[in-house]
Design a protein around this motif. Structure first.
Motif, PDB file in Angstrom:
ATOM      1  N   UNK A 157       0.914  -1.292  -0.116  1.00 18.25           N
ATOM      2  CA  UNK A 157       0.031   0.326   0.120  1.00 18.25           C
ATOM      3  C   UNK A 157       1.123   0.899  -0.110  1.00 18.25           C
ATOM      4  N   UNK A 158       2.075   1.363   0.628  1.00 16.15           N
ATOM      5  CA  UNK A 158       3.045   2.146   0.500  1.00 16.15           C
ATOM      6  C   UNK A 158       3.072   2.586  -0.412  1.00 16.15           C
ATOM      7  N   UNK A 159       4.032   1.834  -1.095  1.00 14.21           N
ATOM      8  CA  UNK A 159       4.591   1.405  -2.633  1.00 14.21           C
ATOM      9  C   UNK A 159       4.064   2.410  -3.642  1.00 14.21           C
ATOM     10  N   UNK A 160       2.414   1.813  -3.172  1.00 10.76           N
ATOM     11  CA  UNK A 160       1.420   2.502  -4.355  1.00 10.76           C
ATOM     12  C   UNK A 160       0.928   4.068  -4.272  1.00 10.76           C
ATOM     13  N   UNK A 161       1.147   4.349  -2.422  1.00 12.68           N
ATOM     14  CA  UNK A 161       0.926   5.905  -2.667  1.00 12.68           C
ATOM     15  C   UNK A 161       2.323   6.710  -3.104  1.00 12.68           C
ATOM     16  N   UNK A 162       2.864   5.984  -2.906  1.00  7.88           N
ATOM     17  CA  UNK A 162       4.809   6.164  -3.741  1.00  7.88           C
ATOM     18  C   UNK A 162       4.616   6.480  -5.058  1.00  7.88           C
ATOM     19  N   UNK A 163       4.159   5.444  -5.846  1.00  4.84           N
ATOM     20  CA  UNK A 163       3.606   5.644  -7.151  1.00  4.84           C
ATOM     21  C   UNK A 163       2.451   7.150  -7.484  1.00  4.84           C
TER      22      UNK A 163
END
Ligand code: DX5
Ligand code: ZN
Length: 225
Positions: A157-163
């Motif tokens: 989920x954090x990676x999704x926010x970063x993207x």
């Protein structure tokens, strides 16, 4: 928007005495995952360049080479020469991630960075714009057949926010402990390339196993907000 799911069987769990047939047997998948282990970055040794050539000769699917080696800078060109379509190197194994990504792109292949379970996604902030794929390890690398690390879902989920912050959409690959249940969890959190070793090659009907993972992930992916 529908997040199309790709399934990448890991040949680490195949029967090596009949590797060509094993690779042919997973032709309904979307890519072949090829794990390179050097006995140093991880406590196991797998296969190298020549076996990659044999795998490439056995399939029309793109081959995704996962380099679990201490010296990806020295190794990557040999795997590109042997036909790697995607190369995932570990963030933890190089001081020159940007240079490696450029080199992979210059050779016409797709570049991906893999991160271990203890490596935070925020470290990818300076380079995420240049990546075709991010590989989030969902087990500690080295062996097939391990249990999925549940905290990986938060990390995805954090990676999704970063993207989203960067306005980019690299493929998001997960690797380790993927079965129907965890396939749904990771797809719900944004993963769209699912590596599966034992859950595909350990099944009597590989096409059915691939289909079950894809359906489970696709259903969860469709539901996510
Ligand atoms: C582990 C490898 C994986 C492994 C996954 O270090 O990177 O690709 O083959 O195997 P399963 O799906 O059995 O956990
Ligand atoms: Zn792998």
């Amino acid at each position: 928007m529908l997040n199309e799911i790709k399934i990448a069987p890991s040949v680490l769990s195949a029967d090596f005495t009949r590797l060509g047939q094993e690779v042919a047997d997973v032709s309904t998948a979307d890519m072949i995952h090829y794990d390179v282990m050097d006995g140093h970055f991880v406590p196991n040794i797998s296969f190298g360049f020549d076996v990659l050539r044999a795998v490439k000769a056995s399939t029309d699917l793109p081959v995704d080479v996962h380099l679990m080696v201490t010296n990806p800078d020295e190794m990557v060109e040999k795997f590109l020469d042997a036909g790697a379509d995607y190369v995932s190197f570990h963030y933890e194994a190089t001081a020159h991630a940007n240079r490696l990504v450029q080199l992979i792109h210059d050779r016409g292949a797709k570049a991906s960075i893999a991160i271990n379970p203890a490596t935070p996604v925020c470290l990818l902030d300076p380079i995420i714009d240049d990546l075709d794929m991010v590989l989030v390890m969902t087990v500690n690398p080295g062996f097939g057949g391990q249990c999925f690390i549940e905290s990986s879902v938060r990390k995805l989920r954090r990676l999704r926010r970063l993207c989203e912050e960067h306005g980019v959409r690299p493929l998001v690959e997960v690797d380790g402990g993927i079965v129907a249940r965890t396939a749904a969890e990771v797809a719900g959190a944004g993963a769209n390339v699912l590596v599966a070793g034992s859950s595909v090659f350990g099944a009597p009907d590989r096409a059915a196993a691939i289909d079950a993972l894809r359906r489970s992930a696709q259903a969860a992916s469709g539901k996510r907000a």
